[in-house]
Write an enzyme that holds these catalytic residues in place. Structure first.
Site, mmCIF file in Angstrom:
data_model
loop_
_atom_site.group_PDB
_atom_site.id
_atom_site.type_symbol
_atom_site.label_atom_id
_atom_site.label_comp_id
_atom_site.label_asym_id
_atom_site.label_seq_id
_atom_site.Cartn_x
_atom_site.Cartn_y
_atom_site.Cartn_z
ATOM 1 N N LYS A 1 0.828 -1.208 0.000
ATOM 2 C CA LYS A 1 0.000 0.000 0.000
ATOM 3 C C LYS A 1 0.864 1.260 0.000
ATOM 4 C CE LYS A 1 -3.528 2.777 0.439
ATOM 5 N NZ LYS A 1 -4.414 2.791 1.608
ATOM 6 N N LYS B 1 0.607 11.412 5.490
ATOM 7 C CA LYS B 1 1.033 10.404 6.470
ATOM 8 C C LYS B 1 1.640 9.183 5.781
ATOM 9 C CE LYS B 1 -1.896 7.493 7.532
ATOM 10 N NZ LYS B 1 -2.347 6.133 7.089
#
Length: 290
Positions: free
Chosen positions: A172, A240
Site C-alpha cells: 500500500k 502520512k
C-alpha cells in the site's frame, strides 16, 4: 451461519465498508470514537459497542479501519483495547494503512492469544467504498485469507495476497507513492504549460492519448479543473502515508528522492490549510504566483 463481524473505525471509508458488511447479512457490532457516526448503522440493525474491547469480544472477525499508527495502537492496545477482547480462534483484519513493523508487532501480540491476523489495506477511496468495489492488498497466510474471503467480498471487488504479515502494508505504501508522485508531476506539468497559454483541457486530451496516460489522472484531473476537492482521500492521510514510505525506505536503505520531493509538496499544501481536502488539492500549490 455467518460469522459475527466487529468493525472499528467509521470514517469516510469505514462507514460504507461496514454498511456493506451489514447488507451482506453478517451480524455486526461497531465502535467509533464519535458515536454519532454509528447511528445510521444502528438503525439498520448493527449493535454499537462502548469500547474497542467490547466490539472485539463479540466478534468472530474484527475489522479495523483507523487513520494512522497512533490511532491503531490506541484501539488495539489502549485501555479497553481490542487486543484484550479478541478471543482465541477469532481473526483480526486490519484495513488501516500503517507501517509493516507495527503490523508485525500487533500480529505477534495477537498470535500469542490464538488470534489469526491479516493486514489488508485498501485502495479505491470513498467511491470504491460506497460501491463495494475496494481493492485489498493482503499480508498473511493464504488459508486465513480463504476463510475471510466472504467478508472481503462484501466490501470489495479484488483481493491480492502479497506475502507474509506486513506485505500488505508495504504494498500500500508503494502504491500510494506512485499515485501521489504521478498526480504531483501532472499538476506541475499542467501549471507549466498553462503559463505558456496552452489550454488545460486540450493538454489532458493529449495526455490521455499518449503513453503518459494514468488512471489517477483520468479520475482526478476533471475534478481539479472544476476546483472540486471534496475528500475521497484526504491530503493529511496521503501525507502520512508518504512519511511512512520514507521511513520504510530509510530502514531498508532504499534511496527515495522522488518520495521526499513529493512529500515536501504535500507539506507545503497542508501548510496552506488544505489538510482535510482531497489530496488532489496539491494542484493549489502549483497555482501560486511565482
Amino acid at each position: 451461519m455467518k460469522p459475527h463481524v466487529g468493525f472499528i473505525g467509521l470514517g469516510l471509508i469505514g462507514l460504507p465498508m461496514a454498511r456493506h458488511v451489514l447488507d451482506a447479512g453478517f451480524p455486526l457490532t461497531v465502535f467509533n470514537r464519535t458515536r454519532s457516526k454509528a447511528e445510521s448503522l444502528e438503525k439498520q440493525g448493527a449493535r454499537v459497542a462502548g469500547s474497542p474491547g467490547e466490539a472485539a469480544a463479540e466478534a468472530d472477525v474484527l475489522v479495523t479501519v483507523v487513520s494512522d499508527p497512533p490511532a491503531l495502537e490506541e484501539v488495539m492496545l489502549g485501555e479497553k483495547g481490542a487486543a484484550e477482547g479478541l478471543r482465541a480462534g477469532s481473526t483480526w483484519v486490519d484495513c488501516s494503512t500503517v507501517s509493516p513493523a507495527l503490523e508485525r508487532k500487533l500480529t505477534a501480540t495477537l498470535e500469542k492469544r490464538g488470534v489469526e491476523t491479516l493486514d489488508a489495506p485498501i485502495t479505491g477511496g470513498t467511491w470504491g467504498a460506497e460501491k463495494g468495489e475496494l481493492v485489498f492488498m493482503v499480508g498473511g497466510k493464504a488459508a486465513v485469507l480463504e476463510k475471510m474471503r466472504p467478508v472481503f467480498q462484501a466490501m470489495g471487488k479484488q483481493i491480492f495476497l502479497m506475502g507474509d504479515h506486513g506485505s500488505g502494508q508495504a504494498t500500500k505504501l508503494g502504491l500510494n507513492l506512485i499515485m501521489a508522485a504521478t498526480l504531483g508531476v501532472f499538476c506541475e506539468a499542467i501549471s507549466l504549460v498553462a503559463r505558456v497559454g496552452i489550454d488545460r483541457e486540450q493538454m489532458l486530451q493529449l495526455i490521455q492519448s499518449s503513453m503518459a496516460r494514468a488512471g489517477i489522472i483520468d479520475i482526478k484531473a476533471p475534478l481539479i479543473f472544476k476546483g472540486d476537492f471534496s475528500p475521497s482521500f484526504p491530503l493529511r492521510l496521503m501525507h502520512k502515508d508518504l512519511g511512512l514510505a520514507l521511513e520504510l525506505g530509510n530502514q531498508l536503505h532504499v534511496p527515495m528522492p522522488i518520495a521526499a520531493a513529493t512529500r515536501e509538496v504535500f507539506n507545503a499544501t497542508r501548510a496552506l490549510g488544505h489538510a482535510d481536502a482531497d489530496y488532489s488539492v496539491i494542484a493549489k500549490f502549483f497555482e501560486q504566483p511565482a
